[in-house]
Design a protein around this motif. Structure first.
Motif, PDB file in Angstrom:
ATOM      1  N   ARG A 163       0.837  -1.190   0.000  1.00  0.00           N
ATOM      2  CA  ARG A 163       0.000   0.000   0.000  1.00  0.00           C
ATOM      3  C   ARG A 163       0.876   1.246   0.000  1.00  0.00           C
ATOM      4  O   ARG A 163       1.956   1.275   0.586  1.00  0.00           O
ATOM      5  CB  ARG A 163      -0.942   0.010   1.214  1.00  0.00           C
ATOM      6  N   GLY A 164       0.373   2.293  -0.666  1.00  0.00           N
ATOM      7  CA  GLY A 164       1.164   3.493  -0.880  1.00  0.00           C
ATOM      8  C   GLY A 164       1.412   4.319   0.358  1.00  0.00           C
ATOM      9  O   GLY A 164       2.321   5.161   0.383  1.00  0.00           O
ATOM     10  N   ASP A 165       0.612   4.112   1.414  1.00  0.00           N
ATOM     11  CA  ASP A 165       0.815   4.898   2.629  1.00  0.00           C
ATOM     12  C   ASP A 165       1.824   4.265   3.579  1.00  0.00           C
ATOM     13  O   ASP A 165       1.918   4.640   4.742  1.00  0.00           O
ATOM     14  CB  ASP A 165      -0.510   5.164   3.340  1.00  0.00           C
ATOM     15  N   LEU A 166       2.611   3.329   3.088  1.00  0.00           N
ATOM     16  CA  LEU A 166       3.704   2.774   3.892  1.00  0.00           C
ATOM     17  C   LEU A 166       4.786   3.818   4.139  1.00  0.00           C
ATOM     18  O   LEU A 166       5.462   3.799   5.167  1.00  0.00           O
ATOM     19  CB  LEU A 166       4.325   1.566   3.177  1.00  0.00           C
ATOM     20  N   VAL A 167       4.956   4.730   3.158  1.00  0.00           N
ATOM     21  CA  VAL A 167       6.027   5.724   3.241  1.00  0.00           C
ATOM     22  C   VAL A 167       5.535   7.022   2.617  1.00  0.00           C
ATOM     23  O   VAL A 167       4.832   7.012   1.603  1.00  0.00           O
ATOM     24  CB  VAL A 167       7.306   5.214   2.540  1.00  0.00           C
ATOM     25  N   ASP A 168       5.887   8.129   3.234  1.00  0.00           N
ATOM     26  CA  ASP A 168       5.550   9.438   2.692  1.00  0.00           C
ATOM     27  C   ASP A 168       6.261   9.629   1.352  1.00  0.00           C
ATOM     28  O   ASP A 168       7.452   9.344   1.220  1.00  0.00           O
ATOM     29  CB  ASP A 168       5.995  10.514   3.684  1.00  0.00           C
ATOM     30  N   SER A 169       5.529  10.126   0.359  1.00  0.00           N
ATOM     31  CA  SER A 169       6.091  10.290  -0.983  1.00  0.00           C
ATOM     32  C   SER A 169       7.325  11.182  -0.982  1.00  0.00           C
ATOM     33  O   SER A 169       8.297  10.914  -1.710  1.00  0.00           O
ATOM     34  CB  SER A 169       5.038  10.880  -1.925  1.00  0.00           C
ATOM     35  N   ASN A 170       7.312  12.237  -0.181  1.00  0.00           N
ATOM     36  CA  ASN A 170       8.454  13.151  -0.139  1.00  0.00           C
ATOM     37  C   ASN A 170       9.685  12.479   0.457  1.00  0.00           C
ATOM     38  O   ASN A 170      10.812  12.733   0.020  1.00  0.00           O
ATOM     39  CB  ASN A 170       8.092  14.403   0.658  1.00  0.00           C
ATOM     40  N   VAL A 171       9.465  11.634   1.437  1.00  0.00           N
ATOM     41  CA  VAL A 171      10.580  10.896   2.046  1.00  0.00           C
ATOM     42  C   VAL A 171      11.214   9.966   1.026  1.00  0.00           C
ATOM     43  O   VAL A 171      12.442   9.882   0.901  1.00  0.00           O
ATOM     44  CB  VAL A 171      10.090  10.099   3.272  1.00  0.00           C
ATOM     45  N   LEU A 172      10.370   9.264   0.262  1.00  0.00           N
ATOM     46  CA  LEU A 172      10.879   8.326  -0.734  1.00  0.00           C
ATOM     47  C   LEU A 172      11.584   9.058  -1.872  1.00  0.00           C
ATOM     48  O   LEU A 172      12.657   8.635  -2.335  1.00  0.00           O
ATOM     49  CB  LEU A 172       9.721   7.484  -1.278  1.00  0.00           C
ATOM     50  N   LEU A 173      10.995  10.163  -2.326  1.00  0.00           N
ATOM     51  CA  LEU A 173      11.623  10.945  -3.390  1.00  0.00           C
ATOM     52  C   LEU A 173      12.992  11.458  -2.939  1.00  0.00           C
ATOM     53  O   LEU A 173      13.969  11.408  -3.700  1.00  0.00           O
ATOM     54  CB  LEU A 173      10.713  12.110  -3.771  1.00  0.00           C
ATOM     55  N   TYR A 174      13.076  11.902  -1.713  1.00  0.00           N
ATOM     56  CA  TYR A 174      14.346  12.392  -1.169  1.00  0.00           C
ATOM     57  C   TYR A 174      15.378  11.263  -1.119  1.00  0.00           C
ATOM     58  O   TYR A 174      16.561  11.474  -1.442  1.00  0.00           O
ATOM     59  CB  TYR A 174      14.114  12.959   0.231  1.00  0.00           C
ATOM     60  N   ALA A 175      14.942  10.064  -0.731  1.00  0.00           N
ATOM     61  CA  ALA A 175      15.859   8.922  -0.656  1.00  0.00           C
ATOM     62  C   ALA A 175      16.460   8.608  -2.021  1.00  0.00           C
ATOM     63  O   ALA A 175      17.642   8.235  -2.119  1.00  0.00           O
ATOM     64  CB  ALA A 175      15.129   7.702  -0.105  1.00  0.00           C
ATOM     65  N   ILE A 176      15.673   8.763  -3.065  1.00  0.00           N
ATOM     66  CA  ILE A 176      16.170   8.525  -4.427  1.00  0.00           C
ATOM     67  C   ILE A 176      17.082   9.658  -4.869  1.00  0.00           C
ATOM     68  O   ILE A 176      18.192   9.435  -5.375  1.00  0.00           O
ATOM     69  CB  ILE A 176      14.988   8.367  -5.407  1.00  0.00           C
ATOM     70  N   GLN A 177      16.633  10.879  -4.693  1.00  0.00           N
ATOM     71  CA  GLN A 177      17.399  12.033  -5.180  1.00  0.00           C
ATOM     72  C   GLN A 177      18.715  12.201  -4.433  1.00  0.00           C
ATOM     73  O   GLN A 177      19.706  12.649  -5.019  1.00  0.00           O
ATOM     74  CB  GLN A 177      16.551  13.297  -5.056  1.00  0.00           C
ATOM     75  N   GLU A 178      18.726  11.814  -3.153  1.00  0.00           N
ATOM     76  CA  GLU A 178      19.961  11.919  -2.365  1.00  0.00           C
ATOM     77  C   GLU A 178      20.782  10.632  -2.408  1.00  0.00           C
ATOM     78  O   GLU A 178      21.771  10.498  -1.687  1.00  0.00           O
ATOM     79  CB  GLU A 178      19.621  12.260  -0.913  1.00  0.00           C
ATOM     80  N   LYS A 179      20.331   9.681  -3.241  1.00  0.00           N
ATOM     81  CA  LYS A 179      21.057   8.423  -3.444  1.00  0.00           C
ATOM     82  C   LYS A 179      21.244   7.621  -2.150  1.00  0.00           C
ATOM     83  O   LYS A 179      22.249   6.943  -1.959  1.00  0.00           O
ATOM     84  CB  LYS A 179      22.399   8.679  -4.134  1.00  0.00           C
ATOM     85  N   GLN A 180      20.249   7.725  -1.270  1.00  0.00           N
ATOM     86  CA  GLN A 180      20.246   6.855  -0.092  1.00  0.00           C
ATOM     87  C   GLN A 180      19.998   5.414  -0.521  1.00  0.00           C
ATOM     88  O   GLN A 180      20.491   4.475   0.126  1.00  0.00           O
ATOM     89  CB  GLN A 180      19.170   7.321   0.888  1.00  0.00           C
ATOM     90  N   ILE A 181      19.227   5.226  -1.582  1.00  0.00           N
ATOM     91  CA  ILE A 181      19.039   3.931  -2.237  1.00  0.00           C
ATOM     92  C   ILE A 181      19.181   4.149  -3.738  1.00  0.00           C
ATOM     93  O   ILE A 181      19.140   5.290  -4.224  1.00  0.00           O
ATOM     94  CB  ILE A 181      17.668   3.298  -1.913  1.00  0.00           C
ATOM     95  N   ALA A 182      19.335   3.047  -4.481  1.00  0.00           N
ATOM     96  CA  ALA A 182      19.619   3.172  -5.915  1.00  0.00           C
ATOM     97  C   ALA A 182      18.376   3.247  -6.780  1.00  0.00           C
ATOM     98  O   ALA A 182      18.386   3.905  -7.831  1.00  0.00           O
ATOM     99  CB  ALA A 182      20.484   1.991  -6.362  1.00  0.00           C
ATOM    100  N   HIS A 183      17.299   2.567  -6.362  1.00  0.00           N
ATOM    101  CA  HIS A 183      16.127   2.498  -7.244  1.00  0.00           C
ATOM    102  C   HIS A 183      14.889   2.182  -6.406  1.00  0.00           C
ATOM    103  O   HIS A 183      14.981   1.487  -5.379  1.00  0.00           O
ATOM    104  CB  HIS A 183      16.322   1.408  -8.303  1.00  0.00           C
ATOM    105  N   ALA A 184      13.750   2.676  -6.854  1.00  0.00           N
ATOM    106  CA  ALA A 184      12.458   2.330  -6.246  1.00  0.00           C
ATOM    107  C   ALA A 184      11.521   1.839  -7.339  1.00  0.00           C
ATOM    108  O   ALA A 184      11.401   2.466  -8.395  1.00  0.00           O
ATOM    109  CB  ALA A 184      11.851   3.533  -5.537  1.00  0.00           C
TER     110      ALA A 184
END
Length: 316
Positions: free
Chosen positions: A228-249
């Motif tokens: 389900r999409g409410d597992l993680v805030d969209s902004n948190v996930l976008l930040y994780a990608i843009q800041e390269k905390q993880i490689a891919h979503a």
């Protein structure tokens, strides 16, 4: 006994149900709007769950059982259901084959650089500079060790992955090398090459993943959300990608669906977007109705060992 469908089913399935249960009255509609006129006489309501609210449930004065033809039940009016002691069952488990195939195929898509090759093909470009990777021998962490999570782990074993499950209970489950409780998640995240969530939306899981979790993960990790999409805030996930905390979503579910056309997720090359279709299959309805008919047989006999009983207090 009147069995009311607010969920659209094919003529073939309607005919089979009527032939299998000739002594029951079936009313087939294609929406709650059409079904509303019949709610007062229904003993059983078959729905996808998203169309049922407190107002129309109040009209169903003779209702004893709600059969949900999906796994998700988070939108049901559980307070009234619990007060009236209405049985709720769902179709949990029918998604395991297609959702496991989706997960493995998407991990391969990312690791084998398939997006790049598709683009090269479009432009007739012979590019051997890309270096595909292997999912073989990686570590897979799955949030949720039910039927779907277990099937993902089973297939992952064909690639000799280490499989780690995380669940509410932490009890051992077949095909997982380890199973841990949610409280132990932080300790296992640094091991994950792949983090896959199949969690439902409940008060315990909403916004469970936060920035601290992505910080703990490898910067090469891939996150897959098919729960389900409410597992993680969209902004948190976008930040994780843009800041390269993880490689891919890889995302099949979102806080807002359909995903708006102006969502930045569409433009991120390291995010793969699919339109909530990981559970789709031509066998979906047949499998859901098999569960319904098994439970209907028990319901008629007064038995109580139903498949997939939903606890209205827990919401799943």
């Amino acid at each position: 006994m009147t069995i009311l469908f607010s969920a659209k089913v094919s003529d073939k399935h309607q005919q089979a149900l009527q032939e299998n249960y000739p002594n029951q009255l079936f009313i087939f509609t294609e929406s709650m709007e059409q079904a509303e006129a019949h709610l007062g006489q229904a003993s059983i309501l078959v729905t996808y769950g998203e169309d049922l609210n407190d107002d129309n449930l109040a009209k169903a004065t003779n209702l004893n059982w709600i059969m949900v033809l999906s796994a998700g039940v988070e939108r049901l009016p559980f307070k009234q259901i619990a007060e009236r002691n209405i049985l709720v069952t769902n179709s949990r488990g029918i998604h395991k084959i297609q959702m496991a195939e989706y997960t493995i195929s998407m991990l391969l898509q990312v690791y084998r650089q398939e997006k790049h090759f598709i683009e090269s093909e479009k432009h007739s470009k012979w590019d051997k500079s890309v270096r595909p990777n292997e999912i073989f021998g990686r570590t897979l962490v799955v949030l949720g060790t039910g039927a779907i999570g277990q099937e993902i782990a089973r297939i992952a074993k064909a690639f000799q992955m280490k499989t780690i499950g995380v669940s509410r209970s932490g009890r051992p489950v077949e095909y997982f090398d380890e199973v841990h409780t949610m409280e132990e998640l932080n300790k296992k995240l640094p091991e994950a090459d792949f983090l896959v969530s199949v969690l439902p939306s409940t008060y315990e899981t909403r916004y469970l993943l936060k920035e601290e979790h992505f910080i703990r993960m490898k910067d090469s990790a891939v996150f897959v959300n098919i729960g389900r999409g409410d597992l993680v805030d969209s902004n948190v996930l976008l930040y994780a990608i843009q800041e390269k905390q993880i490689a891919h979503a890889i995302l099949d579910v979102f806080e807002q669906e359909p995903l708006p056309a102006d969502s930045p997720f569409w433009k991120e090359s390291n995010i793969t977007v699919t339109p909530h279709i990981s559970g789709s299959s031509p066998n979906y309805m047949s499998r859901a109705l098999d569960i319904f008919q098994d439970n209907l047989d028990k319901f008629q006999k007064g038995e109580t060992d139903y498949q997939n009983i939903v606890d209205p207090k827990r919401g799943y």
